[in-house]
Design an enzyme around this catalytic site. Structure first.
Site, PDB file in Angstrom:
ATOM      1  N   HIS A   1       0.840  -1.198   0.000  1.00  0.00           N
ATOM      2  CA  HIS A   1       0.000   0.000   0.000  1.00  0.00           C
ATOM      3  C   HIS A   1       0.878   1.252   0.000  1.00  0.00           C
ATOM      4  O   HIS A   1       0.652   2.189  -0.775  1.00  0.00           O
ATOM      5  CB  HIS A   1      -0.925   0.006   1.218  1.00  0.00           C
ATOM      6  CG  HIS A   1      -1.717   1.261   1.383  1.00  0.00           C
ATOM      7  ND1 HIS A   1      -3.020   1.384   0.965  1.00  0.00           N
ATOM      8  CD2 HIS A   1      -1.391   2.471   1.912  1.00  0.00           C
ATOM      9  CE1 HIS A   1      -3.462   2.599   1.223  1.00  0.00           C
ATOM     10  NE2 HIS A   1      -2.488   3.278   1.808  1.00  0.00           N
ATOM     11  N   GLU A   2       1.888   1.255   0.853  1.00  0.00           N
ATOM     12  CA  GLU A   2       2.791   2.412   0.907  1.00  0.00           C
ATOM     13  C   GLU A   2       3.611   2.522  -0.377  1.00  0.00           C
ATOM     14  O   GLU A   2       3.878   3.628  -0.856  1.00  0.00           O
ATOM     15  CB  GLU A   2       3.705   2.306   2.128  1.00  0.00           C
ATOM     16  CG  GLU A   2       2.974   2.277   3.465  1.00  0.00           C
ATOM     17  CD  GLU A   2       2.050   3.466   3.664  1.00  0.00           C
ATOM     18  OE1 GLU A   2       2.391   4.579   3.188  1.00  0.00           O
ATOM     19  OE2 GLU A   2       0.979   3.300   4.272  1.00  0.00           O
TER      20      GLU A   2
ATOM     21  N   HIS B   1       1.932   4.596  -3.026  1.00  0.00           N
ATOM     22  CA  HIS B   1       2.156   6.042  -3.013  1.00  0.00           C
ATOM     23  C   HIS B   1       3.380   6.407  -3.852  1.00  0.00           C
ATOM     24  O   HIS B   1       3.384   7.416  -4.562  1.00  0.00           O
ATOM     25  CB  HIS B   1       2.361   6.539  -1.578  1.00  0.00           C
ATOM     26  CG  HIS B   1       1.101   6.632  -0.778  1.00  0.00           C
ATOM     27  ND1 HIS B   1       0.010   7.361  -1.187  1.00  0.00           N
ATOM     28  CD2 HIS B   1       0.762   6.089   0.429  1.00  0.00           C
ATOM     29  CE1 HIS B   1      -0.953   7.270  -0.280  1.00  0.00           C
ATOM     30  NE2 HIS B   1      -0.525   6.496   0.694  1.00  0.00           N
TER      31      HIS B   1
ATOM     32  N   GLU C   1      -5.844   7.002  -1.550  1.00  0.00           N
ATOM     33  CA  GLU C   1      -5.772   5.768  -0.774  1.00  0.00           C
ATOM     34  C   GLU C   1      -6.389   4.582  -1.524  1.00  0.00           C
ATOM     35  O   GLU C   1      -5.943   3.449  -1.371  1.00  0.00           O
ATOM     36  CB  GLU C   1      -6.465   5.952   0.574  1.00  0.00           C
ATOM     37  CG  GLU C   1      -5.755   6.894   1.519  1.00  0.00           C
ATOM     38  CD  GLU C   1      -4.380   6.402   1.916  1.00  0.00           C
ATOM     39  OE1 GLU C   1      -4.248   5.193   2.209  1.00  0.00           O
ATOM     40  OE2 GLU C   1      -3.441   7.207   1.928  1.00  0.00           O
TER      41      GLU C   1
END
Length: 290
Positions: free
Chosen positions: A130-131, A134, A178
């Site tokens: 998930h990070e 970004h 997100e």
């Protein structure tokens, strides 16, 4: 457990970016000078500050330091076709993880110890991925400004009114971004139940409760949340409750990832060459350009 995963060689952000992220990013880019201001004025100072803070107060993960975590990072980066950033573990009682990057300059991820204690290894990899989302989507510039505005709202020299309007728009963008990062987590783990389980544990988990949680019941809860939007009052209440949040509510994120995992777009991304968990090639194929 041995399982197959597909390395997505040549993956680009636009292959999986959520439509709401695309729309919100386009709106931010219409604000003149915003990107340049953050990158040139705030970026260099913030990078140096956070680097020093991480080196001083966190543990840098590597081959000789928490090697199991390091392997989860490397495997996720291989699948998402991304250069590994630095990964730090920080002692903190609030389960959280976050990312900082100015388009490739010393990018890093920080994970709190309390989050690691809550999750399984597969779920930890979902958080890491998930990070990484970004970084893959180059969210760093606007993430930096959003974080600063949340910390300094109403104290900025150009006036509280302007600051509040910009903060509202940035928070809307962050919530949309997100959704793209949750998709990156799914692409790395290639198991929607793993991603949804992370969201369930963030909503109501603890190390003692985690084994008792029921994922199917949580997904049913997400469908109940959708039912509230069927009348105007319910929709207005939902908008008011989420306007100041930096993340969409967990049930909404779980519903979104459950839907996308069944989509043709997601299945098309997986039509590449699968490899086993230990790196052994199992079948031949190629990256699908579309």
């Amino acid at each position: 457990m041995s399982f197959l995963k597909t390395p997505l060689i040549g993956l680009r952000a636009d292959h999986f970016r959520h439509p709401l992220d695309l729309e919100a990013t386009a709106n931010l880019k219409q604000l003149p000078g915003l990107d340049v201001m953050v990158r040139n004025l705030l970026g260099p100072l913030a990078e140096q500050f956070f680097y020093l803070e991480n080196i001083a107060s966190s543990v840098l993960v590597g081959e000789q330091q928490l090697p199991d975590l390091h392997k989860l990072l490397l495997d996720a980066c291989q699948i998402l076709d991304l250069e590994p950033p630095q990964l730090y573990v920080r002692q903190h009682p609030v389960p959280n993880a976050y990312t900082f990057a100015m388009r490739g300059k010393q990018p890093f991820i920080v994970i709190h110890t309390s989050l690691l204690e809550l999750l399984t290894p597969d779920e930890i990899q979902a958080v890491i991925a998930h990070e990484l989302g970004h970084l893959k989507c180059e969210h760093g510039v606007y993430l930096t400004l959003a974080n600063l505005l949340v910390l300094a709202a109403g104290q900025l020299p150009w006036g509280a009114g302007v600051a509040q309007a910009l903060q509202t728009q940035l928070l809307e963008w962050v919530r949309c971004a997100e959704f793209s990062c949750d998709r990156a987590a799914l692409l790395a783990t290639q198991n929607p139940r793993v991603v949804a389980s992370v969201l369930m544990k963030l909503a109501g988990g603890s190390p003692t409760l985690a084994s008792q949680l029921n994922l199917d019941a949580f997904l049913a809860q997400a469908r109940a949340y959708d039912e509230i939007s069927k009348d105007q009052i319910g929709e207005l209440l939902k908008q008011a409750m989420t306007a100041q949040l930096t993340h969409p509510v967990p049930v909404l994120r779980a519903r979104e990832i459950d839907r996308w995992s069944s989509s043709q777009a997601y299945q098309a991304l997986l039509e590449s060459r699968p490899v086993s968990h230990n790196g052994e090639v199992k079948s031949k194929g190629g990256w699908r350009n579309w």
